[in-house]
Design an enzyme around this catalytic site. Structure first.
Site, PDB file in Angstrom:
ATOM      1  N   ILE A  12      31.088  50.319  39.389  1.00 23.45           N
ATOM      2  CA  ILE A  12      29.855  50.873  39.022  1.00 23.45           C
ATOM      3  C   ILE A  12      29.394  51.510  40.276  1.00 23.45           C
ATOM      4  CG2 ILE A  12      27.436  50.151  38.219  1.00 23.45           C
ATOM      5  CD1 ILE A  12      28.603  47.381  37.033  1.00 23.45           C
ATOM      6  N   THR A  36      37.646  45.265  49.361  1.00 22.68           N
ATOM      7  CA  THR A  36      38.267  44.160  48.973  1.00 22.68           C
ATOM      8  C   THR A  36      39.476  44.685  47.995  1.00 22.68           C
ATOM      9  OG1 THR A  36      36.847  43.894  47.158  1.00 22.68           O
ATOM     10  CG2 THR A  36      36.208  42.914  49.306  1.00 22.68           C
ATOM     11  N   ALA A  89      29.738  42.896  45.710  1.00 24.59           N
ATOM     12  CA  ALA A  89      29.981  41.670  45.346  1.00 24.59           C
ATOM     13  C   ALA A  89      31.382  41.278  44.790  1.00 24.59           C
ATOM     14  CB  ALA A  89      28.936  41.534  43.779  1.00 24.59           C
ATOM     15  N   THR A 131      22.951  40.586  36.956  1.00 18.29           N
ATOM     16  CA  THR A 131      23.644  40.630  35.942  1.00 18.29           C
ATOM     17  C   THR A 131      22.841  39.793  34.798  1.00 18.29           C
ATOM     18  OG1 THR A 131      25.520  39.654  34.775  1.00 18.29           O
ATOM     19  CG2 THR A 131      24.873  38.722  37.121  1.00 18.29           C
ATOM     20  N   ASP A 132      22.930  40.071  33.497  1.00 23.38           N
ATOM     21  CA  ASP A 132      22.704  39.247  32.397  1.00 23.38           C
ATOM     22  C   ASP A 132      23.301  37.771  32.461  1.00 23.38           C
ATOM     23  OD1 ASP A 132      25.319  39.657  31.504  1.00 23.38           O
ATOM     24  OD2 ASP A 132      24.680  40.421  29.568  1.00 23.38           O
ATOM     25  N   GLU A 133      24.104  37.664  33.076  1.00 25.60           N
ATOM     26  CA  GLU A 133      24.839  36.186  33.133  1.00 25.60           C
ATOM     27  C   GLU A 133      23.893  35.274  33.702  1.00 25.60           C
ATOM     28  OE1 GLU A 133      29.029  36.015  33.890  1.00 25.60           O
ATOM     29  OE2 GLU A 133      29.319  37.714  32.886  1.00 25.60           O
ATOM     30  N   TYR A 157      30.396  32.435  39.546  1.00 30.98           N
ATOM     31  CA  TYR A 157      29.903  33.767  39.781  1.00 30.98           C
ATOM     32  C   TYR A 157      28.430  34.013  39.325  1.00 30.98           C
ATOM     33  CZ  TYR A 157      28.830  38.629  38.159  1.00 30.98           C
ATOM     34  OH  TYR A 157      28.267  39.878  38.186  1.00 30.98           O
ATOM     35  N   LYS A 161      24.938  34.878  41.610  1.00 30.91           N
ATOM     36  CA  LYS A 161      24.213  35.990  41.331  1.00 30.91           C
ATOM     37  C   LYS A 161      22.740  35.587  41.350  1.00 30.91           C
ATOM     38  CE  LYS A 161      25.188  39.819  40.953  1.00 30.91           C
ATOM     39  NZ  LYS A 161      25.401  40.890  41.866  1.00 30.91           N
ATOM     40  N   LYS A 196      39.029  43.154  33.930  1.00 32.25           N
ATOM     41  CA  LYS A 196      37.891  43.133  33.105  1.00 32.25           C
ATOM     42  C   LYS A 196      38.555  43.559  31.865  1.00 32.25           C
ATOM     43  CE  LYS A 196      35.498  42.083  36.399  1.00 32.25           C
ATOM     44  NZ  LYS A 196      35.155  42.849  37.575  1.00 32.25           N
TER      45      LYS A 196
HETATM   46  P1  NAD Z   1      33.548  45.464  41.717  1.00 40.66           P
HETATM   47  O1  NAD Z   1      34.056  44.208  41.585  1.00 40.66           O
HETATM   48  O2  NAD Z   1      34.451  46.519  40.662  1.00 40.66           O
HETATM   49  O3  NAD Z   1      33.035  46.347  42.694  1.00 40.66           O
HETATM   50  C1  NAD Z   1      32.849  45.388  43.914  1.00 40.66           C
HETATM   51  C2  NAD Z   1      32.671  46.248  45.056  1.00 40.66           C
HETATM   52  O4  NAD Z   1      32.088  45.404  46.075  1.00 40.66           O
HETATM   53  C3  NAD Z   1      34.152  46.443  45.765  1.00 40.66           C
HETATM   54  O5  NAD Z   1      34.104  48.000  46.137  1.00 40.66           O
HETATM   55  C4  NAD Z   1      34.320  45.760  46.854  1.00 40.66           C
HETATM   56  O6  NAD Z   1      35.130  46.212  47.913  1.00 40.66           O
HETATM   57  C5  NAD Z   1      32.992  45.596  47.450  1.00 40.66           C
HETATM   58  N1  NAD Z   1      32.585  44.521  48.244  1.00 40.66           N
HETATM   59  C6  NAD Z   1      33.035  42.954  47.845  1.00 40.66           C
HETATM   60  N2  NAD Z   1      32.669  42.139  48.744  1.00 40.66           N
HETATM   61  C7  NAD Z   1      31.907  42.900  49.815  1.00 40.66           C
HETATM   62  C8  NAD Z   1      31.285  42.775  50.782  1.00 40.66           C
HETATM   63  N3  NAD Z   1      31.399  41.413  51.758  1.00 40.66           N
HETATM   64  N4  NAD Z   1      30.677  43.806  51.873  1.00 40.66           N
HETATM   65  C9  NAD Z   1      30.858  45.035  51.405  1.00 40.66           C
HETATM   66  N5  NAD Z   1      31.532  45.305  49.988  1.00 40.66           N
HETATM   67  C10 NAD Z   1      31.966  44.419  49.364  1.00 40.66           C
HETATM   68  O7  NAD Z   1      32.287  45.037  40.923  1.00 40.66           O
HETATM   69  P2  NAD Z   1      31.229  46.141  39.588  1.00 40.66           P
HETATM   70  O8  NAD Z   1      31.779  45.719  38.449  1.00 40.66           O
HETATM   71  O9  NAD Z   1      31.208  47.586  40.178  1.00 40.66           O
HETATM   72  O10 NAD Z   1      29.833  45.381  39.851  1.00 40.66           O
HETATM   73  C11 NAD Z   1      28.857  45.911  40.864  1.00 40.66           C
HETATM   74  C12 NAD Z   1      27.590  45.062  40.747  1.00 40.66           C
HETATM   75  O11 NAD Z   1      27.149  45.028  39.387  1.00 40.66           O
HETATM   76  C13 NAD Z   1      28.006  43.677  41.064  1.00 40.66           C
HETATM   77  O12 NAD Z   1      26.931  43.172  41.927  1.00 40.66           O
HETATM   78  C14 NAD Z   1      27.969  43.031  39.703  1.00 40.66           C
HETATM   79  O13 NAD Z   1      27.701  41.515  39.877  1.00 40.66           O
HETATM   80  C15 NAD Z   1      27.161  43.789  39.072  1.00 40.66           C
HETATM   81  N6  NAD Z   1      26.946  43.739  37.434  1.00 40.66           N
HETATM   82  C16 NAD Z   1      28.230  44.104  36.882  1.00 40.66           C
HETATM   83  C17 NAD Z   1      28.481  44.222  35.680  1.00 40.66           C
HETATM   84  C18 NAD Z   1      29.637  44.658  35.068  1.00 40.66           C
HETATM   85  O14 NAD Z   1      29.899  44.596  33.615  1.00 40.66           O
HETATM   86  N7  NAD Z   1      30.745  45.067  35.749  1.00 40.66           N
HETATM   87  C19 NAD Z   1      27.307  43.885  34.837  1.00 40.66           C
HETATM   88  C20 NAD Z   1      25.970  43.663  35.391  1.00 40.66           C
HETATM   89  C21 NAD Z   1      26.093  43.635  36.796  1.00 40.66           C
HETATM   90  O1  DAU Z   2      27.620  40.555  31.554  1.00 41.02           O
HETATM   91  C1  DAU Z   2      27.851  41.149  33.016  1.00 41.02           C
HETATM   92  C2  DAU Z   2      29.109  40.637  33.458  1.00 41.02           C
HETATM   93  O2  DAU Z   2      30.173  41.049  32.697  1.00 41.02           O
HETATM   94  C3  DAU Z   2      29.100  41.064  34.975  1.00 41.02           C
HETATM   95  O3  DAU Z   2      28.066  40.361  35.747  1.00 41.02           O
HETATM   96  C4  DAU Z   2      30.474  40.602  35.358  1.00 41.02           C
HETATM   97  O4  DAU Z   2      30.630  41.090  36.706  1.00 41.02           O
HETATM   98  C5  DAU Z   2      31.492  41.415  34.613  1.00 41.02           C
HETATM   99  O5  DAU Z   2      32.824  40.955  34.987  1.00 41.02           O
HETATM  100  C6  DAU Z   2      31.496  40.992  33.291  1.00 41.02           C
HETATM  101  O6  DAU Z   2      31.726  39.568  32.916  1.00 41.02           O
HETATM  102  P1  DAU Z   2      32.349  39.040  31.749  1.00 41.02           P
HETATM  103  O7  DAU Z   2      32.999  37.690  31.910  1.00 41.02           O
HETATM  104  O8  DAU Z   2      31.542  39.081  30.491  1.00 41.02           O
HETATM  105  O9  DAU Z   2      33.663  40.154  31.486  1.00 41.02           O
HETATM  106  P2  DAU Z   2      35.149  40.054  31.379  1.00 41.02           P
HETATM  107  O10 DAU Z   2      35.610  41.422  31.071  1.00 41.02           O
HETATM  108  O11 DAU Z   2      35.792  39.193  32.237  1.00 41.02           O
HETATM  109  O12 DAU Z   2      35.237  39.183  29.868  1.00 41.02           O
HETATM  110  C7  DAU Z   2      34.600  39.868  28.788  1.00 41.02           C
HETATM  111  C8  DAU Z   2      34.977  38.869  27.675  1.00 41.02           C
HETATM  112  O13 DAU Z   2      36.338  39.018  27.420  1.00 41.02           O
HETATM  113  C9  DAU Z   2      34.402  37.409  27.839  1.00 41.02           C
HETATM  114  O14 DAU Z   2      34.156  36.735  26.862  1.00 41.02           O
HETATM  115  C10 DAU Z   2      36.010  36.863  28.151  1.00 41.02           C
HETATM  116  C11 DAU Z   2      36.777  37.575  27.486  1.00 41.02           C
HETATM  117  N1  DAU Z   2      38.268  38.044  27.801  1.00 41.02           N
HETATM  118  C12 DAU Z   2      38.265  38.493  29.071  1.00 41.02           C
HETATM  119  C13 DAU Z   2      39.516  38.601  29.695  1.00 41.02           C
HETATM  120  C14 DAU Z   2      39.488  39.078  31.035  1.00 41.02           C
HETATM  121  C15 DAU Z   2      39.205  37.466  27.125  1.00 41.02           C
HETATM  122  O15 DAU Z   2      39.234  36.847  25.943  1.00 41.02           O
HETATM  123  N2  DAU Z   2      40.539  37.708  27.622  1.00 41.02           N
HETATM  124  C16 DAU Z   2      40.710  38.345  29.029  1.00 41.02           C
HETATM  125  O16 DAU Z   2      41.832  38.434  29.341  1.00 41.02           O
END
Ligand code: NAD
Ligand code: DAU
Length: 344
Positions: A12, A36, A89, A131-133, A157, A161, A196
């Site tokens: 993101i 990371t 994160a 996050t919504d989680e 996780y 958060k 993911k």
């Molecule tokens: P991501 O795992 O793709 O990226 C995380 C980034 O943070 C990486 O570039 C990593 O190198 C960096 N990082 C990790 N530890 C660090 C540290 N100690 N110091 C500096 N940098 C560090 O994550 P994402 O999916 O892009 O999520 C970004 C943010 O959005 C997170 O806070 C996550 O909780 C939140 N979020 C994600 C989702 C989703 O669906 N992916 C939804 C809602 C909220």
């Molecule tokens: O809701 C926001 C969150 O969405 C963020 O805060 C997190 O950073 C992000 O990772 C994501 O979490 P989820 O656990 O919802 O995402 P994931 O892509 O891991 O899984 C999405 C759904 O799919 C969940 O119900 C688990 C399921 N799943 C996931 C994987 C990786 C499977 O069924 N099989 C799989 O192999």
């Protein structure tokens, strides 16, 4: 505006920096990332090669840890930062089940360190990307989460958060820090790490490997295209009210099995690739977001439908197979083999 974006080499964060650079070519953006397994500096290599926009804007990359007080303080001071947006994160639920410790370190202690550095440096605005989680799990007929829903996280996780969100609240109440929290549903789009759901399923489908669905596939997630989330974070940064949390969602609730079947149809791959595996422990049933507060106060509305967003995402991955291969490192393979080995 001079902004410290943390985690800008992740999924993101990368999309946020690209969008803000386009929308605000006068902004000075410092990207602090530890790099990371989930961080990929190469995503923004073209900005490092041409940091200046010609309209006053600049891009700077710094490899630092959000847990390091000196590293963060130097960046805030040297670049005269006005605002911090914290994306950094540990973000993968499955990894948090495997080993919660880095989640507490980065997500809780790291956020506290950033808050403390921001308070001492007197930044004007701090945005915590949450996050919504943190709200826990919904039954199928329950109303969507609002910002008033009590925090009830179920995974290491989401607990980490939620801990960070409470620290943000404490810094607003105790020290008067001008901070806001954003809480968003499941993002998808370019540059998402292939642990993911959507990029993992794409990657496996293209190799005709089995697609692992946890449990019976009926768990529901609300999907939002990453640019819509980034626009929400921008609105919170510019217009959010101090101390408030804002929900963002994509209005696209889907059971996992339906999403994966749609993805296979788009790729012209057979549903027979789907394989049901042992469920994720503590697997939340359903997430759904009521974002009427963000709509009212910030003018937030998702602009990309799930159909459009999925098409764009699959096209991006089709055209960037080398990116996908590059991030599937030895560490990635070790984690995947262990995690999915245990789910057979
Ligand atoms: P991501 O795992 O793709 O990226 C995380 C980034 O943070 C990486 O570039 C990593 O190198 C960096 N990082 C990790 N530890 C660090 C540290 N100690 N110091 C500096 N940098 C560090 O994550 P994402 O999916 O892009 O999520 C970004 C943010 O959005 C997170 O806070 C996550 O909780 C939140 N979020 C994600 C989702 C989703 O669906 N992916 C939804 C809602 C909220
Ligand atoms: O809701 C926001 C969150 O969405 C963020 O805060 C997190 O950073 C992000 O990772 C994501 O979490 P989820 O656990 O919802 O995402 P994931 O892509 O891991 O899984 C999405 C759904 O799919 C969940 O119900 C688990 C399921 N799943 C996931 C994987 C990786 C499977 O069924 N099989 C799989 O192999």
């Amino acid at each position: 505006m001079r902004i410290l974006v943390t985690g800008g080499c992740g999924f993101i964060g990368t999309n946020f920096i690209l969008l803000m650079r386009e929308k605000h070519p006068d902004w000075y953006l410092v990207n602090l990332d530890l790099l990371t397994y989930a961080g990929n500096r190469h995503n923004l290599a073209h900005l490092e090669a041409s940091p200046k926009t010609g309209q006053g804007g600049t891009y700077v990359f710094a490899q630092e840890d959000i847990c390091d007080p000196e590293g963060v303080t130097s960046l805030l001071r040297d670049h005269r930062i006005d605002a911090v947006v914290n994306f950094a994160a540990e973000s993968h639920v499955d990894r948090s089940i495997n080993d919660p410790s880095p989640f507490v370190t980065t997500n809780v202690q790291g956020t506290q360190n950033l808050l403390e550095c921001a308070r001492r440096h007197k930044v004007q605005r701090f945005v915590q990307v949450s996050t919504d989680e943190v709200y826990g799990s919904l039954e199928s007929d329950a109303p969507a989460f609002t910002e008033e829903t009590p925090l009830a996280p179920n995974s290491p996780y989401s607990a980490s958060k939620a801990g960070a969100d409470l620290l943000v609240r404490a810094y607003v109440e105790t020290y008067g820090l001008d901070a806001v929290i954003t809480r968003c549903s499941n993002n998808y789009g370019p540059y998402q790490f292939p642990e993911k759901l959507i990029p993992l399923m794409f990657s496996k489908a293209m190799r005709d490997e089995p697609l692992p669905i946890y449990g019976d596939g009926s768990n529901v997630r609300d999907w939002i295209y990453v640019d819509d989330h980034c626009r929400g974070v921008e609105l919170a940064l510019l217009q959010g009210q101090k101390g408030k949390a804002y929900n963002f969602g994509g209005q696209a609730e889907l059971p996992n099995i339906e999403l994966v079947q749609t993805l296979l149809d788009q790729l012209s791959k057979p549903h027979s690739l789907i394989t049901y595996v042992k469920d994720r422990p503590g697997h939340d049933r359903r997430y759904a977001m009521d974002f009427s507060l963000a709509a009212r106060e910030l003018g937030f509305a998702p602009q990309v439908t799930f159909e459009q967003g999925l098409q764009r995402t699959l096209n991006w991955y089709r055209n960037n197979t080398s990116w996908l291969e590059k991030v599937q490192s030895g560490e990635y393979r070790d984690f995947m083999n262990q995690w999915y080995g245990e789910r057979q």
